[in-house]
Design a protein around this motif. Structure first.
Motif, PDB file in Angstrom:
ATOM      1  N   GLU A 164       0.863  -1.182   0.000  1.00 48.48           N
ATOM      2  CA  GLU A 164       0.000   0.000   0.000  1.00 48.48           C
ATOM      3  C   GLU A 164       0.900   1.233   0.000  1.00 48.48           C
ATOM      4  OE1 GLU A 164      -3.217   2.456   2.770  1.00 48.48           O
ATOM      5  OE2 GLU A 164      -2.722   0.379   3.241  1.00 48.48           O
ATOM      6  N   ASP A 166       0.872   5.041   0.384  1.00 51.38           N
ATOM      7  CA  ASP A 166       0.012   6.123   0.872  1.00 51.38           C
ATOM      8  C   ASP A 166       0.616   7.473   0.511  1.00 51.38           C
ATOM      9  OD1 ASP A 166      -2.354   6.722   3.011  1.00 51.38           O
ATOM     10  OD2 ASP A 166      -0.747   8.191   3.225  1.00 51.38           O
ATOM     11  N   ARG A 248      -4.981   1.098  -9.117  1.00 53.18           N
ATOM     12  CA  ARG A 248      -4.989   2.439  -8.536  1.00 53.18           C
ATOM     13  C   ARG A 248      -6.384   3.031  -8.670  1.00 53.18           C
ATOM     14  NH1 ARG A 248      -4.758   7.557 -10.113  1.00 53.18           N
ATOM     15  NH2 ARG A 248      -4.242   7.121 -12.288  1.00 53.18           N
ATOM     16  N   ASP A 252      -5.321   5.990  -4.137  1.00 49.33           N
ATOM     17  CA  ASP A 252      -5.229   4.685  -3.479  1.00 49.33           C
ATOM     18  C   ASP A 252      -4.454   3.741  -4.389  1.00 49.33           C
ATOM     19  OD1 ASP A 252      -6.245   4.180  -0.866  1.00 49.33           O
ATOM     20  OD2 ASP A 252      -8.258   4.649  -1.577  1.00 49.33           O
ATOM     21  N   ARG A 254      -2.305   0.089  -4.763  1.00 51.93           N
ATOM     22  CA  ARG A 254      -1.946  -1.221  -4.229  1.00 51.93           C
ATOM     23  C   ARG A 254      -1.164  -1.989  -5.288  1.00 51.93           C
ATOM     24  NH1 ARG A 254      -4.048   1.380  -1.000  1.00 51.93           N
ATOM     25  NH2 ARG A 254      -5.574   0.867   0.608  1.00 51.93           N
ATOM     26  N   SER A 287       2.221   4.019   4.673  1.00 53.96           N
ATOM     27  CA  SER A 287       2.486   3.026   3.632  1.00 53.96           C
ATOM     28  C   SER A 287       2.837   1.713   4.314  1.00 53.96           C
ATOM     29  CB  SER A 287       3.634   3.486   2.732  1.00 53.96           C
ATOM     30  OG  SER A 287       3.285   4.670   2.042  1.00 53.96           O
ATOM     31  N   ALA A 295      -4.674  -7.169   4.119  1.00 57.46           N
ATOM     32  CA  ALA A 295      -4.679  -5.946   3.308  1.00 57.46           C
ATOM     33  C   ALA A 295      -6.111  -5.465   3.081  1.00 57.46           C
ATOM     34  CB  ALA A 295      -4.003  -6.199   1.966  1.00 57.46           C
ATOM     35  N   LEU A 297      -8.489  -2.713   0.595  1.00 52.58           N
ATOM     36  CA  LEU A 297      -8.570  -1.857  -0.592  1.00 52.58           C
ATOM     37  C   LEU A 297      -9.976  -1.292  -0.692  1.00 52.58           C
ATOM     38  CD1 LEU A 297      -7.581  -0.690  -3.302  1.00 52.58           C
ATOM     39  CD2 LEU A 297      -8.197  -2.882  -4.364  1.00 52.58           C
TER      40      LEU A 297
END
Length: 327
Positions: A164, A166, A248, A252, A254, A287, A295, A297
């Protein structure tokens, strides 16, 4: 202006691609004329009215915009063509974030929302076809649910470590020079580039005081979602070319890899690209590198069953939803 307030527009325009843009492909119009073509403005006006939203610093509401334009649009267009139009500052509103903090929301005037919407309708067909398939935020025919479904599929394929990335206050930290350089890659209409720059530099009105800005693109403006995708497209193109599995949605990000060591390397690569090339700031504290089972999302998590990887509402998102639903 008659074309601006006429609600009857062709079906091809209502579908999301402006008549001005379509005509521009055939007739070689410059982008400025496409943006301010009557049919394109009619679509933009309808969208501003449907979205409603709060009034900006001038107090004019979305319901009043159509009548206001009947009386004033000719003067606005004259100023736009002469290069003397100055957007008004956005009205700053603070809204609570799920983590307890606050997010800045910028509310442009309805006139500036109209103009920005008209710009976005013409520039979306210019930029969107070049974006990578795994960019899902604020794009025609794509959604957050699509991003989550693709993430599930990638995890099921064995990419079970999730990076992730951030971005710290992304919308507040966008570098205007870096962004405009990327807009100019596909837009060579100097009048339009100058107008977009003026929107970035319009400033904010907070507690009755106008404040100048040197960076950022305010959340809440019709043009901001497209500009955010243009800004982050360098990241997308680089990671797509390297064959990384990622999704994305706006800011955001990942990335999915097969080992913790690979995840550490990817986080370092992504941080370097975002900070050095795009002049953004990665929040190292937020992050993370995590197994797919922990995780999250866009409010969803993942779990493994004998029949494959499944999607569920993440625990924190579920807790936030409970009071709203009355459970």
């Amino acid at each position: 202006m008659e074309g601006l307030v006429n609600p009857e527009v062709p079906l091809s325009v209502r579908s999301g691609v402006s008549a001005g843009a379509a005509e521009g492909v055939r007739g070689g119009q410059d982008l400025w004329e496409q943006v301010f073509a009557p049919a394109n403005l009619a679509v933009a006006l309808g969208r501003v009215e449907r979205n409603r939203g709060a009034a900006g610093v001038d107090g004019v509401s979305a319901q009043e915009l159509r009548n206001w334009c009947r009386d004033n649009w000719a003067g606005v267009r004259e100023a736009l063509d002469a290069g003397t139009y100055r957007p008004m500052p956005v009205r700053q509103v603070m809204i609570p974030k799920p983590d307890g903090g606050q997010r800045k929301l910028g509310v442009p005037t309805v006139l500036d929302r109209l103009i920005q919407q008209a710009i976005a309708q013409v520039l979306t067909p210019v930029f969107d076809p070049g974006f990578v398939p795994v960019s899902y935020g604020f794009r025609p025919g794509k959604s957050a649910h699509d991003a989550v479904k693709v993430a599930r599929l990638v995890i099921e394929q064995g990419y079970r470590w999730v990076v992730e990335v951030d971005l710290d206050a992304f919308f507040d930290r966008v570098n205007h020079d870096v962004l405009m350089a990327r807009v100019a890659r596909k837009v060579n209409d100097k009048r339009l580039l100058k107008l977009i720059r003026r929107y970035l530099e319009a400033g904010i009105m907070a507690d009755g005081v106008r404040q100048a800005v040197s960076q950022g693109t305010p959340q809440g403006s019709p043009l901001s979602p497209l500009l955010s995708n243009i800004m982050l497209d360098d990241f997308d193109q680089e990671f797509w070319a390297r064959g990384h599995r990622f999704v994305r949605y706006a800011d955001d990000i990942r990335v999915f890899v097969k080992s913790k060591r690979a995840a550490e390397r990817v986080l370092e690569q992504g941080t370097r690209l975002l900070e050095q090339r795009l002049k953004l700031r990665v929040n190292q504290a937020k992050s993370s590198i995590a197994p797919a089972t922990t995780a999250v999302l866009l409010g969803f998590g993942f779990f493994f069953t004998t029949s494959g990887v499944k999607i569920r509402v993440a625990p924190k998102a579920w807790q936030r939803a409970k009071p709203a639903s009355g459970r």
